[in-house]
Design a protein around this motif. Structure first.
Motif, PDB file in Angstrom:
ATOM      1  N   ASN A 238     -68.708 -27.214   5.827  1.00 32.08           N
ATOM      2  CA  ASN A 238     -67.306 -26.861   6.023  1.00 32.08           C
ATOM      3  C   ASN A 238     -66.384 -28.053   5.804  1.00 32.08           C
ATOM      4  N   TYR A 239     -66.818 -29.227   6.236  1.00 31.10           N
ATOM      5  CA  TYR A 239     -66.017 -30.436   6.016  1.00 31.10           C
ATOM      6  C   TYR A 239     -65.884 -30.718   4.517  1.00 31.10           C
ATOM      7  N   ASP A 240     -66.996 -30.642   3.789  1.00 33.34           N
ATOM      8  CA  ASP A 240     -66.973 -30.920   2.347  1.00 33.34           C
ATOM      9  C   ASP A 240     -66.075 -29.934   1.606  1.00 33.34           C
ATOM     10  N   ARG A 241     -66.149 -28.664   1.981  1.00 31.49           N
ATOM     11  CA  ARG A 241     -65.336 -27.649   1.303  1.00 31.49           C
ATOM     12  C   ARG A 241     -63.859 -27.771   1.675  1.00 31.49           C
ATOM     13  N   THR A 242     -63.584 -28.279   2.859  1.00 37.15           N
ATOM     14  CA  THR A 242     -62.192 -28.526   3.245  1.00 37.15           C
ATOM     15  C   THR A 242     -61.619 -29.687   2.438  1.00 37.15           C
ATOM     16  N   ARG A 243     -62.389 -30.745   2.319  1.00 34.13           N
ATOM     17  CA  ARG A 243     -61.937 -31.919   1.560  1.00 34.13           C
ATOM     18  C   ARG A 243     -61.713 -31.595   0.094  1.00 34.13           C
ATOM     19  N   SER A 244     -62.491 -30.662  -0.449  1.00 31.51           N
ATOM     20  CA  SER A 244     -62.346 -30.312  -1.862  1.00 31.51           C
ATOM     21  C   SER A 244     -61.234 -29.307  -2.101  1.00 31.51           C
ATOM     22  N   GLY A 245     -60.606 -28.797  -1.025  1.00 36.24           N
ATOM     23  CA  GLY A 245     -59.496 -27.866  -1.166  1.00 36.24           C
ATOM     24  C   GLY A 245     -59.891 -26.410  -1.221  1.00 36.24           C
ATOM     25  N   VAL A 246     -61.193 -26.116  -1.112  1.00 37.51           N
ATOM     26  CA  VAL A 246     -61.630 -24.719  -1.120  1.00 37.51           C
ATOM     27  C   VAL A 246     -61.190 -24.011   0.157  1.00 37.51           C
ATOM     28  N   LEU A 247     -61.187 -24.742   1.264  1.00 38.39           N
ATOM     29  CA  LEU A 247     -60.734 -24.209   2.546  1.00 38.39           C
ATOM     30  C   LEU A 247     -59.364 -24.790   2.886  1.00 38.39           C
ATOM     31  N   THR A 248     -58.581 -24.039   3.638  1.00 35.56           N
ATOM     32  CA  THR A 248     -57.213 -24.444   3.963  1.00 35.56           C
ATOM     33  C   THR A 248     -57.174 -25.799   4.672  1.00 35.56           C
ATOM     34  N   ASP A 249     -56.206 -26.605   4.318  1.00 33.49           N
ATOM     35  CA  ASP A 249     -55.951 -27.859   5.015  1.00 33.49           C
ATOM     36  C   ASP A 249     -55.749 -27.537   6.497  1.00 33.49           C
ATOM     37  N   PRO A 250     -56.616 -28.008   7.398  1.00 30.27           N
ATOM     38  CA  PRO A 250     -56.514 -27.633   8.807  1.00 30.27           C
ATOM     39  C   PRO A 250     -55.208 -28.056   9.469  1.00 30.27           C
ATOM     40  N   LYS A 251     -54.591 -29.119   8.962  1.00 26.21           N
ATOM     41  CA  LYS A 251     -53.312 -29.547   9.531  1.00 26.21           C
ATOM     42  C   LYS A 251     -52.231 -28.497   9.239  1.00 26.21           C
ATOM     43  N   LYS A 252     -52.255 -27.945   8.026  1.00 25.52           N
ATOM     44  CA  LYS A 252     -51.297 -26.893   7.689  1.00 25.52           C
ATOM     45  C   LYS A 252     -51.567 -25.632   8.503  1.00 25.52           C
ATOM     46  N   ALA A 253     -52.857 -25.328   8.709  1.00 28.14           N
ATOM     47  CA  ALA A 253     -53.208 -24.147   9.500  1.00 28.14           C
ATOM     48  C   ALA A 253     -52.718 -24.276  10.932  1.00 28.14           C
ATOM     49  N   GLU A 254     -52.816 -25.494  11.486  1.00 29.21           N
ATOM     50  CA  GLU A 254     -52.337 -25.731  12.851  1.00 29.21           C
ATOM     51  C   GLU A 254     -50.827 -25.565  12.937  1.00 29.21           C
ATOM     52  N   GLN A 255     -50.129 -25.978  11.884  1.00 27.70           N
ATOM     53  CA  GLN A 255     -48.670 -25.944  11.900  1.00 27.70           C
ATOM     54  C   GLN A 255     -48.102 -24.534  11.936  1.00 27.70           C
ATOM     55  N   VAL A 256     -48.838 -23.560  11.384  1.00 30.80           N
ATOM     56  CA  VAL A 256     -48.297 -22.199  11.307  1.00 30.80           C
ATOM     57  C   VAL A 256     -48.755 -21.329  12.480  1.00 30.80           C
ATOM     58  N   LYS A 257     -49.608 -21.844  13.355  1.00 29.86           N
ATOM     59  CA  LYS A 257     -50.046 -21.055  14.503  1.00 29.86           C
ATOM     60  C   LYS A 257     -48.863 -20.676  15.381  1.00 29.86           C
ATOM     61  N   PRO A 258     -48.884 -19.477  16.013  1.00 34.40           N
ATOM     62  CA  PRO A 258     -50.011 -18.552  16.136  1.00 34.40           C
ATOM     63  C   PRO A 258     -50.209 -17.611  14.951  1.00 34.40           C
ATOM     64  N   THR A 259     -49.355 -17.704  13.918  1.00 32.66           N
ATOM     65  CA  THR A 259     -49.576 -16.897  12.722  1.00 32.66           C
ATOM     66  C   THR A 259     -50.800 -17.417  11.982  1.00 32.66           C
ATOM     67  N   SER A 260     -51.572 -16.525  11.394  1.00 36.20           N
ATOM     68  CA  SER A 260     -52.779 -16.946  10.693  1.00 36.20           C
ATOM     69  C   SER A 260     -52.442 -17.615   9.369  1.00 36.20           C
ATOM     70  N   ALA A 261     -53.341 -18.474   8.901  1.00 42.04           N
ATOM     71  CA  ALA A 261     -53.168 -19.124   7.597  1.00 42.04           C
ATOM     72  C   ALA A 261     -53.154 -18.091   6.481  1.00 42.04           C
ATOM     73  N   LEU A 262     -53.923 -17.026   6.628  1.00 41.93           N
ATOM     74  CA  LEU A 262     -53.932 -15.953   5.638  1.00 41.93           C
ATOM     75  C   LEU A 262     -52.575 -15.270   5.564  1.00 41.93           C
ATOM     76  N   SER A 263     -52.006 -14.965   6.716  1.00 42.06           N
ATOM     77  CA  SER A 263     -50.705 -14.288   6.748  1.00 42.06           C
ATOM     78  C   SER A 263     -49.597 -15.153   6.154  1.00 42.06           C
ATOM     79  N   LYS A 264     -49.774 -16.463   6.245  1.00 43.13           N
ATOM     80  CA  LYS A 264     -48.782 -17.388   5.709  1.00 43.13           C
ATOM     81  C   LYS A 264     -49.055 -17.740   4.241  1.00 43.13           C
ATOM     82  N   ASP A 265     -49.969 -16.994   3.610  1.00 43.37           N
ATOM     83  CA  ASP A 265     -50.309 -17.220   2.199  1.00 43.37           C
ATOM     84  C   ASP A 265     -50.801 -18.640   1.930  1.00 43.37           C
ATOM     85  N   LEU A 266     -51.517 -19.187   2.911  1.00 35.68           N
ATOM     86  CA  LEU A 266     -52.170 -20.471   2.715  1.00 35.68           C
ATOM     87  C   LEU A 266     -53.594 -20.302   2.205  1.00 35.68           C
TER      88      LEU A 266
END
Length: 423
Positions: A238-266
């Motif tokens: 999961n760390y490797d896939r996050t670093r490569s951009g396949v998974l959402t940048d966790p900092k951006k995901a935290e910023q949009v909470k409580p809305t999901s990253a999916l709902s925010k088109d991330l």
């Protein structure tokens, strides 16, 4: 992820919170007798928002109309505050007569003698355990006792953006594999502005399904059903896939909470409970759909039907009335039409057939019909499971953010889990 799946082979429905310890309660009662008007009063508590409260209050009005000898006093809080208040009440031997519960807490509170064994009420004819869907009648059974009765069922799914998957030529359907999922998410992240997935690293329930696909499990009767090496590999992937951009940048995901990253088109997808589709579609104008969990072998997802439940207090003075109330709430067809899928797909056939879902609810019902034949039994969670869930999410987030290494994160989780499961 690929190395984990080839070599050996989570956001949860509701993130567990560390709850206060309880003093052991006896089996006496302090629920109060009948009032001056001859009515029996029982207290009913649940967690959720105002919309759920509005629906539940309608069902209570219906119950009191059909059971004029019983008055129901209500109380509700958000998830975290519900459990804080419940622990205070239970510690004082004053838990509500009937309350909303989930499988994660059954063994915990049974060990502390808080929960009423409803088996005797079934034998007495005050509570029916017939006509439940997909084996849900067994969901509240722990060590031979009936500790909860499901009001709704849900299962895990991939909530995804069909348009983005179509662009990369992948149809997520029954029997699809983790290899296909990996390829799709990689192509999406390279070809568009979205990450392929919100990031599953901290979702305990998803990791449980991955483990089950490899004949393991997150929890067993003896504790954890996997090793530090297993978890290190999961978090490394999961760390490797996050670093490569396949998974959402966790900092951006935290910023949009409580809305999901999916709902925010991330991202183009997110693993969660199927009934969360209602919430996610309310948060975005992007069309979303449900897909089953990917498989290792093209067959087994490891999925099970989980549920919200109603439980009774071991100290209630009115076990008969509690049982009658629960029976009404899970079997009465009109209750089903009122509640809809607010707490998951309705658990009994009477209510499931009475409610005619439309729109998003219809998608959820159709999804559960498709996966129902392949669901497996759920393993009752041990006492301390809620603390483990919170730790898994917290540490998993730290790992993908780079705050701790996968190896150190795995060691930290096992240390915290050992303490939680031994308490």
């Amino acid at each position: 992820m690929r190395s984990w799946r080839s070599a050996q082979g989570l956001r949860a429905a509701g993130v567990g919170v560390a709850v206060l310890g309880l003093m052991a309660s006896g089996c006496g009662g302090d629920g109060g007798g009948a009032g001056a008007d001859g009515k029996v009063e029982i207290r009913y508590s649940w967690w959720g928002g105002q919309e759920r409260a509005t629906l539940i209050n309608k069902t209570i009005a219906l119950f009191e109309k059909k059971h004029p000898n019983i008055k129901v006093k209500t109380d509700f809080q958000d998830y975290e505050n519900f459990w804080k208040k419940f622990n205070t009440q239970a510690s004082a031997g004053n838990a509500p007569d009937v309350f909303q519960n989930s499988v994660a807490f059954l063994r915990k509170y049974d060990d502390k003698r808080v929960l009423l064994d409803l088996s005797s009420q079934v034998k007495a004819g005050n509570l029916s355990m017939e006509n439940f869907r997909a084996g849900l009648e067994k969901a509240g059974n722990v060590d031979g006792k009936l500790l909860g009765v499901p009001v709704g069922g849900n299962t895990f799914a991939l909530v995804y953006n069909p348009a983005e998957y179509k662009k990369v030529g992948v149809t997520p359907e029954e029997g699809w594999t983790w290899k296909q999922y990996d390829e799709a998410t990689e192509k999406i992240s390279k070809n568009g502005k979205l990450a392929g997935d919100s990031g599953p690293g901290g979702i305990m329930y998803l990791y449980d399904l991955v483990l089950r696909q490899h004949d393991k499990a997150f929890f067993t009767e003896d504790g954890l059903g996997f090793t530090e090496a297993d978890l290190k590999q999961w978090w490394t992937d999961n760390y490797d896939r996050t670093r490569s951009g396949v998974l959402t940048d966790p900092k951006k995901a935290e910023q949009v909470k409580p809305t999901s990253a999916l709902s925010k088109d991330l991202s183009a997808g997110e693993f969660t409970w199927d009934n969360f589709l209602v919430r996610y579609t309310s948060e975005t104008k992007t069309p979303l759909a449900l897909a089953p969990v990917p498989t290792t072998d093209g067959k087994r997802t490891g999925q099970y039907i989980s549920s919200l439940m109603l439980s009774g207090s071991a100290r209630t003075e009115h076990p008969k009335e509690v049982a009658e109330f629960i029976d009404f709430m899970v079997h009465d067809p009109e209750v089903g039409t009122i509640m809809g899928y607010d707490r998951g797909v309705l658990s009994t056939t009477e209510q499931f057939e009475a409610y005619k879902p439309t729109g998003v609810s219809a998608q959820i019902a159709e999804y559960e019909k498709k996966v129902a034949d392949n669901v497996e039994p759920i393993t009752p969670h041990p006492a301390g499971a809620d603390i483990c869930e919170a730790a898994f999410l917290r540490i998993g987030t730290d790992v993908v953010m780079g705050k701790t290494s996968p190896e150190d994160g795995a060691k930290q989780f096992f240390a915290e889990a050992k303490t939680a499961l031994a308490s």
